[in-house]
Write a protein that holds these residues in place. Sequence first.
Motif, PDB file in Angstrom:
ATOM      1  N   ILE A 210       0.798  -1.134   0.021  1.00 36.00           N
ATOM      2  CA  ILE A 210       0.054   0.017  -0.074  1.00 36.00           C
ATOM      3  C   ILE A 210       1.004   1.265   0.130  1.00 36.00           C
ATOM      4  O   ILE A 210       1.795   1.388   0.889  1.00 36.00           O
ATOM      5  N   GLN A 211       0.461   2.356  -0.915  1.00 38.90           N
ATOM      6  CA  GLN A 211       1.123   3.544  -0.889  1.00 38.90           C
ATOM      7  C   GLN A 211       0.203   4.452  -0.971  1.00 38.90           C
ATOM      8  O   GLN A 211      -0.939   4.548  -1.503  1.00 38.90           O
ATOM      9  N   ILE A 212       0.316   5.627   0.094  1.00 39.19           N
ATOM     10  CA  ILE A 212      -0.449   6.736   0.004  1.00 39.19           C
ATOM     11  C   ILE A 212       0.195   7.876  -0.860  1.00 39.19           C
ATOM     12  O   ILE A 212       1.558   8.089  -0.769  1.00 39.19           O
ATOM     13  N   LEU A 213      -0.780   8.216  -1.866  1.00 38.34           N
ATOM     14  CA  LEU A 213      -0.248   9.307  -2.862  1.00 38.34           C
ATOM     15  C   LEU A 213      -0.881  10.706  -2.593  1.00 38.34           C
ATOM     16  O   LEU A 213      -2.417  10.523  -2.191  1.00 38.34           O
ATOM     17  N   ASP A 214      -0.301  11.737  -2.383  1.00 33.46           N
ATOM     18  CA  ASP A 214      -0.771  13.049  -2.476  1.00 33.46           C
ATOM     19  C   ASP A 214      -1.520  13.277  -3.722  1.00 33.46           C
ATOM     20  O   ASP A 214      -1.335  12.608  -4.643  1.00 33.46           O
ATOM     21  N   ARG A 215      -2.543  14.371  -3.861  1.00 29.35           N
ATOM     22  CA  ARG A 215      -3.295  14.610  -4.905  1.00 29.35           C
ATOM     23  C   ARG A 215      -2.541  14.936  -6.376  1.00 29.35           C
ATOM     24  O   ARG A 215      -3.011  14.247  -7.260  1.00 29.35           O
ATOM     25  N   GLU A 216      -1.514  15.432  -6.225  1.00 24.98           N
ATOM     26  CA  GLU A 216      -0.890  15.461  -7.557  1.00 24.98           C
ATOM     27  C   GLU A 216      -0.177  14.249  -8.106  1.00 24.98           C
ATOM     28  O   GLU A 216      -0.399  13.795  -9.351  1.00 24.98           O
ATOM     29  N   GLU A 217       0.267  13.682  -7.213  1.00 25.86           N
ATOM     30  CA  GLU A 217       0.920  12.211  -7.677  1.00 25.86           C
ATOM     31  C   GLU A 217      -0.182  11.180  -7.952  1.00 25.86           C
ATOM     32  O   GLU A 217      -0.007  10.527  -9.035  1.00 25.86           O
ATOM     33  N   TYR A 218      -1.366  11.173  -7.399  1.00 25.92           N
ATOM     34  CA  TYR A 218      -2.378  10.509  -7.569  1.00 25.92           C
ATOM     35  C   TYR A 218      -2.878  10.711  -8.932  1.00 25.92           C
ATOM     36  O   TYR A 218      -3.254   9.908  -9.900  1.00 25.92           O
ATOM     37  N   LYS A 219      -3.028  12.079  -9.180  1.00 27.61           N
ATOM     38  CA  LYS A 219      -3.705  12.609 -10.537  1.00 27.61           C
ATOM     39  C   LYS A 219      -2.869  12.156 -11.633  1.00 27.61           C
ATOM     40  O   LYS A 219      -3.069  11.766 -12.677  1.00 27.61           O
ATOM     41  N   LYS A 220      -1.360  12.268 -11.580  1.00 22.71           N
ATOM     42  CA  LYS A 220      -0.577  11.907 -12.467  1.00 22.71           C
ATOM     43  C   LYS A 220      -0.638  10.268 -12.731  1.00 22.71           C
ATOM     44  O   LYS A 220      -0.610   9.973 -14.019  1.00 22.71           O
ATOM     45  N   ALA A 221      -0.871   9.765 -11.528  1.00 25.20           N
ATOM     46  CA  ALA A 221      -0.609   8.248 -11.777  1.00 25.20           C
ATOM     47  C   ALA A 221      -1.884   7.514 -12.507  1.00 25.20           C
ATOM     48  O   ALA A 221      -1.645   6.873 -13.475  1.00 25.20           O
ATOM     49  N   ILE A 222      -3.010   8.274 -12.454  1.00 26.55           N
ATOM     50  CA  ILE A 222      -4.511   7.631 -12.811  1.00 26.55           C
ATOM     51  C   ILE A 222      -4.424   8.415 -14.233  1.00 26.55           C
ATOM     52  O   ILE A 222      -5.294   7.791 -14.964  1.00 26.55           O
ATOM     53  N   SER A 223      -3.779   9.271 -14.760  1.00 33.14           N
ATOM     54  CA  SER A 223      -3.885   9.987 -15.943  1.00 33.14           C
ATOM     55  C   SER A 223      -3.085   9.081 -17.197  1.00 33.14           C
ATOM     56  O   SER A 223      -3.058   9.459 -18.269  1.00 33.14           O
ATOM     57  N   LYS A 224      -2.491   7.913 -16.708  1.00 32.26           N
ATOM     58  CA  LYS A 224      -1.443   7.356 -17.730  1.00 32.26           C
ATOM     59  C   LYS A 224      -2.118   6.148 -18.364  1.00 32.26           C
ATOM     60  O   LYS A 224      -1.650   5.304 -18.756  1.00 32.26           O
ATOM     61  N   GLY A 225      -3.592   6.370 -18.486  1.00 34.90           N
ATOM     62  CA  GLY A 225      -3.991   5.306 -19.324  1.00 34.90           C
ATOM     63  C   GLY A 225      -5.396   4.712 -18.453  1.00 34.90           C
ATOM     64  O   GLY A 225      -5.484   5.163 -17.418  1.00 34.90           O
ATOM     65  N   LYS A 226      -5.713   3.591 -18.742  1.00 34.96           N
ATOM     66  CA  LYS A 226      -6.804   2.756 -18.021  1.00 34.96           C
ATOM     67  C   LYS A 226      -6.155   1.898 -16.780  1.00 34.96           C
ATOM     68  O   LYS A 226      -5.120   1.240 -16.745  1.00 34.96           O
ATOM     69  N   VAL A 227      -6.620   2.627 -15.750  1.00 38.70           N
ATOM     70  CA  VAL A 227      -6.278   2.134 -14.371  1.00 38.70           C
ATOM     71  C   VAL A 227      -7.504   1.543 -13.703  1.00 38.70           C
ATOM     72  O   VAL A 227      -8.638   1.852 -14.079  1.00 38.70           O
ATOM     73  N   GLN A 228      -7.142   0.719 -12.759  1.00 34.25           N
ATOM     74  CA  GLN A 228      -8.432   0.155 -11.927  1.00 34.25           C
ATOM     75  C   GLN A 228      -8.501   1.192 -10.749  1.00 34.25           C
ATOM     76  O   GLN A 228      -7.847   1.390  -9.626  1.00 34.25           O
ATOM     77  N   LEU A 229      -9.676   2.217 -11.256  1.00 35.26           N
ATOM     78  CA  LEU A 229      -9.781   3.295 -10.085  1.00 35.26           C
ATOM     79  C   LEU A 229     -11.263   3.087  -9.505  1.00 35.26           C
ATOM     80  O   LEU A 229     -12.129   2.785 -10.072  1.00 35.26           O
ATOM     81  N   VAL A 230     -11.169   2.955  -8.237  1.00 38.92           N
ATOM     82  CA  VAL A 230     -12.351   2.636  -7.239  1.00 38.92           C
ATOM     83  C   VAL A 230     -12.580   3.644  -6.122  1.00 38.92           C
ATOM     84  O   VAL A 230     -11.662   3.694  -5.155  1.00 38.92           O
ATOM     85  N   ASP A 231     -13.753   3.999  -6.050  1.00 38.26           N
ATOM     86  CA  ASP A 231     -14.162   4.852  -5.088  1.00 38.26           C
ATOM     87  C   ASP A 231     -15.322   3.954  -4.156  1.00 38.26           C
ATOM     88  O   ASP A 231     -16.016   3.269  -4.411  1.00 38.26           O
ATOM     89  N   VAL A 232     -14.837   3.917  -2.828  1.00 39.47           N
ATOM     90  CA  VAL A 232     -15.262   2.817  -1.837  1.00 39.47           C
ATOM     91  C   VAL A 232     -16.079   3.714  -1.050  1.00 39.47           C
ATOM     92  O   VAL A 232     -16.541   3.135   0.058  1.00 39.47           O
TER      93      VAL A 232
END
Length: 114
Positions: A17-39
């Motif tokens: 598990i890694q905790i990402l700040d908003r900018e790191e997270y935004k950059k990571a999920i913008s790299k294409g199709k990712v498994q993004l889940v709102d719990v």
Amino acid sequence: MSLLSFLFKGQSLPDEIQILDREEYKKAISKGKVQLVDVRTKGEFMSGHIKGAKNIDFFQGSAFDNAFSKINKEKPVYLYCQSGNRSQRAARKLVKMGFTEVYDLRGGYRTWSY
């Protein structure tokens, strides 16, 4: 020992598990199709969510487990909730289910939407 380390001792995160700040997270999920889940709950999700996110409510017990059993455990999963608490609990649960790479949004959706 600081108050925070006292309060949270023994609660260090597993290596998966890694905790990402908003900018790191935004950059990571913008790299294409990712498994993004709102719990969060369905109501919270409907009031606003990150584009492309799938809603799997952490509080739905076996439905939560069943939904994640259909997600690829070998690919990274990006989680978030409202504040970061639920998603951290969900992340720990996913690691126990065999997920190898879980990312969590520090501060949750409330930090995303300002």
